[in-house]
Design a protein around this motif. Structure first.
Motif, PDB file in Angstrom:
ATOM      1  N   ALA A   1      -7.658  -0.050   3.130  1.00 14.83           N
ATOM      2  CA  ALA A   1      -7.704  -1.494   3.398  1.00 14.83           C
ATOM      3  C   ALA A   1      -6.339  -1.984   3.878  1.00 14.83           C
ATOM      4  N   PRO A   2      -6.337  -2.952   4.785  1.00 15.68           N
ATOM      5  CA  PRO A   2      -5.050  -3.520   5.208  1.00 15.68           C
ATOM      6  C   PRO A   2      -4.383  -4.251   4.041  1.00 15.68           C
ATOM      7  N   LEU A   3      -3.071  -4.310   4.103  1.00  8.68           N
ATOM      8  CA  LEU A   3      -2.343  -5.036   3.068  1.00  8.68           C
ATOM      9  C   LEU A   3      -2.619  -6.527   3.213  1.00  8.68           C
TER      10      LEU A   3
ATOM     11  N   PHE B   1       1.389  -9.855   0.834  1.00 12.86           N
ATOM     12  CA  PHE B   1       1.988  -8.645   0.256  1.00 12.86           C
ATOM     13  C   PHE B   1       3.511  -8.747   0.276  1.00 12.86           C
ATOM     14  N   ASP B   2       4.119  -8.458  -0.856  1.00  9.26           N
ATOM     15  CA  ASP B   2       5.578  -8.509  -0.978  1.00  9.26           C
ATOM     16  C   ASP B   2       6.075  -7.122  -1.384  1.00  9.26           C
ATOM     17  N   PRO B   3       6.740  -6.407  -0.478  1.00 11.05           N
ATOM     18  CA  PRO B   3       7.202  -5.062  -0.812  1.00 11.05           C
ATOM     19  C   PRO B   3       8.175  -5.046  -1.993  1.00 11.05           C
TER      20      PRO B   3
END
Length: 114
Positions: free
Chosen positions: A85-87, A91-93
């Motif tokens: 699935a796409p992030l 999303f926060d790395p």
């Protein structure tokens, strides 16, 4: 009569180490490509030190792609869907484990041998 003292020839390692960083990177990439070609590019390439000690392994990109696709195909559908699935947009790395944290976890884990 002139007396000229010649420096001993450099080893290949010393020669590469004496190169500027940009040129050294090109040489090392070329050598890696040669190593892949010599190995047939079909699998894991073991790397040992000149003393014969294990240093690590290199997996050529095409081999890794095939292995990843095979591993995904074996996963249950719900796991495969989550893994591919796409992030999310939010999303926060920074919420992920750092390389140092993963390394510490791996080093602390017991080693299992088949």
């Amino acid at each position: 009569m002139s007396t000229t003292t010649l420096a001993p020839p450099q080893s290949p390692v010393e020669f590469v180490q004496s190169l500027p960083p940009a040129v050294r990177s090109e040489v090392l990439l070329s050598l890696l490509q040669e190593l892949i070609a010599l190995s047939g590019g079909e699998g894991l390439i073991s790397i040992t030190t000149p003393e014969g000690k294990p240093f690590g392994h290199y997996v050529p990109p095409a081999v890794e792609k095939a292995r990843s696709e095979a591993a995904l195909a074996e996963m249950p559908p719900e796991v495969r869907a989550r893994m591919t699935a796409p992030l999310p947009d939010d999303f926060d790395p920074d919420d992920c484990l750092s390389e140092a944290e993963v390394t510490a976890i791996m080093r602390a884990a017991p080693v299992s041998r088949p």
